[in-house]
Design an enzyme around this catalytic site. Structure first.
Site, mmCIF file in Angstrom:
data_model
loop_
_atom_site.group_PDB
_atom_site.id
_atom_site.type_symbol
_atom_site.label_atom_id
_atom_site.label_comp_id
_atom_site.label_asym_id
_atom_site.label_seq_id
_atom_site.Cartn_x
_atom_site.Cartn_y
_atom_site.Cartn_z
ATOM 1 N N SER A 5 4.618 20.896 42.776
ATOM 2 C CA SER A 5 4.885 19.618 41.908
ATOM 3 C C SER A 5 4.187 19.729 40.648
ATOM 4 O O SER A 5 3.393 20.524 40.665
ATOM 5 C CB SER A 5 4.508 18.563 42.647
ATOM 6 O OG SER A 5 4.252 17.403 41.705
ATOM 7 N N TYR B 238 -2.138 13.541 46.474
ATOM 8 C CA TYR B 238 -0.949 14.226 46.410
ATOM 9 C C TYR B 238 -1.104 15.529 45.518
ATOM 10 O O TYR B 238 -0.674 16.547 45.853
ATOM 11 C CB TYR B 238 0.079 13.370 45.851
ATOM 12 C CG TYR B 238 1.565 14.001 45.610
ATOM 13 C CD1 TYR B 238 2.508 13.987 46.696
ATOM 14 C CD2 TYR B 238 1.871 14.432 44.445
ATOM 15 C CE1 TYR B 238 3.578 14.561 46.432
ATOM 16 C CE2 TYR B 238 3.105 15.073 44.145
ATOM 17 C CZ TYR B 238 3.969 15.330 45.083
ATOM 18 O OH TYR B 238 5.292 15.752 45.105
HETATM 19 P P1 NAD Z 1 13.000 13.154 49.770
HETATM 20 O O1 NAD Z 1 12.287 11.877 50.363
HETATM 21 O O2 NAD Z 1 14.523 12.663 49.338
HETATM 22 O O3 NAD Z 1 12.853 14.165 51.017
HETATM 23 C C1 NAD Z 1 12.026 14.595 51.730
HETATM 24 C C2 NAD Z 1 12.481 14.755 53.179
HETATM 25 O O4 NAD Z 1 11.317 15.091 53.904
HETATM 26 C C3 NAD Z 1 13.254 13.535 53.838
HETATM 27 O O5 NAD Z 1 14.270 13.795 54.510
HETATM 28 C C4 NAD Z 1 12.044 13.043 54.900
HETATM 29 O O6 NAD Z 1 12.746 12.451 56.178
HETATM 30 C C5 NAD Z 1 11.304 14.410 55.213
HETATM 31 N N1 NAD Z 1 10.026 14.159 55.775
HETATM 32 C C6 NAD Z 1 8.981 13.540 55.422
HETATM 33 N N2 NAD Z 1 7.965 13.564 56.311
HETATM 34 C C7 NAD Z 1 8.256 14.386 57.198
HETATM 35 C C8 NAD Z 1 7.445 15.140 57.959
HETATM 36 N N3 NAD Z 1 6.528 14.734 58.538
HETATM 37 N N4 NAD Z 1 8.055 15.996 58.890
HETATM 38 C C9 NAD Z 1 9.430 16.442 58.496
HETATM 39 N N5 NAD Z 1 10.292 16.000 57.515
HETATM 40 C C10 NAD Z 1 9.583 15.075 56.814
HETATM 41 O O7 NAD Z 1 12.034 13.594 48.942
HETATM 42 P P2 NAD Z 1 12.282 15.032 47.761
HETATM 43 O O8 NAD Z 1 11.981 14.428 46.252
HETATM 44 O O9 NAD Z 1 13.324 15.647 48.324
HETATM 45 O O10 NAD Z 1 10.912 15.839 48.102
HETATM 46 C C11 NAD Z 1 10.765 17.137 48.467
HETATM 47 C C12 NAD Z 1 9.760 17.951 48.228
HETATM 48 O O11 NAD Z 1 9.630 17.900 46.941
HETATM 49 C C13 NAD Z 1 8.354 17.236 48.499
HETATM 50 O O12 NAD Z 1 7.437 18.174 48.987
HETATM 51 C C14 NAD Z 1 7.733 16.449 47.265
HETATM 52 O O13 NAD Z 1 6.472 16.258 47.244
HETATM 53 C C15 NAD Z 1 8.363 17.334 46.276
HETATM 54 N N6 NAD Z 1 8.492 16.987 44.816
HETATM 55 C C16 NAD Z 1 9.624 15.968 44.500
HETATM 56 C C17 NAD Z 1 9.496 15.663 43.340
HETATM 57 C C18 NAD Z 1 10.511 14.480 42.773
HETATM 58 O O14 NAD Z 1 10.330 14.264 41.536
HETATM 59 N N7 NAD Z 1 11.500 14.161 43.633
HETATM 60 C C19 NAD Z 1 8.866 16.218 42.295
HETATM 61 C C20 NAD Z 1 7.839 17.326 42.821
HETATM 62 C C21 NAD Z 1 7.627 17.471 43.908
#
Ligand code: NAD
Length: 249
Positions: A139, A152
């Site tokens: 991230s 985080y």
């Molecule tokens: P999201 O919430 O849309 O998807 C995350 C998925 O992970 C969900 O389907 C959820 O059910 C699953 N999940 C959560 N806890 C879990 C667990 N304990 N075991 C298995 N599955 C689990 O979020 P996203 O934005 O797609 O995030 C995905 C990754 O990207 C994460 O690691 C997040 O930190 C990272 N990220 C997101 C952003 C952003 O702005 N969206 C930016 C930087 C990094």
């Protein structure tokens, strides 16, 4: 023979978009998620594009469940060529001294231990089979310091560390491991976070040189590039995809 990818957090956001992007290249997908609904939805969407897909429910913070999703994938598809180690949660958006210990344990358990367990079991299979390619989701908060995301940010800096050090040990065995560092990207996770902290959304957009959030499809395109053979000599890198956000910090 068709290649196989495991995607954790494959039921939503970046994981689901990446599953569909890889499926367009004929890659079979093991969708891992704690949410059955999201996971099954991705499986249906992948199958509609042609490749095979299975859903394996797992809480990635539990080592046994991680081992199970790795075993089930090998059982069903025979190998693991690609791994998008992506499941993660954000946090409450509170200042660090207002954060309770349960929240710290939960974020570290899912984002950091969950990613390490995944690497531990997937890399073992890949090294045994002569190699493979992994992308970990870091991230912007894994590259710079920011307010209200101390825990985080610790886990995402950890993702960067595990990415680099794994390469030091196993690149010689055919492993490529990279990380993506997205800025704020429009996914359900970010929507929930910004709904709880509306002022943060406005200031996030203002702070991005391109003046908008990223999209999940943009991140999926980068992940697909890094995972597949087009990026053969990129290893141990952390690629920022954030509209210029961290370059101005
Ligand atoms: P999201 O919430 O849309 O998807 C995350 C998925 O992970 C969900 O389907 C959820 O059910 C699953 N999940 C959560 N806890 C879990 C667990 N304990 N075991 C298995 N599955 C689990 O979020 P996203 O934005 O797609 O995030 C995905 C990754 O990207 C994460 O690691 C997040 O930190 C990272 N990220 C997101 C952003 C952003 O702005 N969206 C930016 C930087 C990094």
């Amino acid at each position: 023979m068709a290649k196989t990818a495991i995607i954790t957090g494959g039921g939503s956001g970046l994981g689901q978009s990446t599953a569909l992007r890889l499926a367009q290249e004929g890659i079979n997908i093991a969708v891992v998620d704690i949410s059955e609904k999201g996971g099954n939805e991705t499986v249906e969407k992948v199958k509609a594009l042609g490749p095979d897909a299975i859903f394996i429910r797992a809480d990635v913070s539990k080592a046994q469940e991680v081992k199970n999703y790795v075993d089930k994938t090998v059982e069903h598809f025979g190998s693991i060529d690609y791994f998008f180690n992506n499941a993660g949660i954000s946090g409450s958006g509170k200042q660090f001294l207002d954060t309770d210990i349960e929240e710290i344990e939960q974020i570290v358990g899912i984002n950091m231990l969950g990613a390490l367990y995944g690497l531990r079991y997937v890399a073992e299979v890949m090294v045994k089979n002569g190699g493979g390619s992994i992308v970990n989701t870091a991230s912007s908060a894994g590259v710079i310091g920011q307010e209200t995301v101390v825990t985080y940010s610790a886990t995402k800096h950890g993702i960067v560390g595990m990415t680099k050090s794994l390469v030091a040990e196993y690149a010689k065995d055919g492993l490529r491991v990279n990380a993506v560092a997205p800025g704020p990207t429009e996914t359900p996770m970010v929507k929930a976070y910004f709904d709880a902290n509306p002022k943060m959304k406005q200031s996030a957009e203002e702070g991005i040189p391109q003046k908008r959030l990223g999209t999940a499809d943009e991140v999926a395109e980068l992940v697909a590039f890094l995972l597949t053979s087009k990026a053969q000599y990129i290893n141990g890198d952390v690629i920022r995809i954030d509209g210029g956000f961290t370059s101005t910090k």
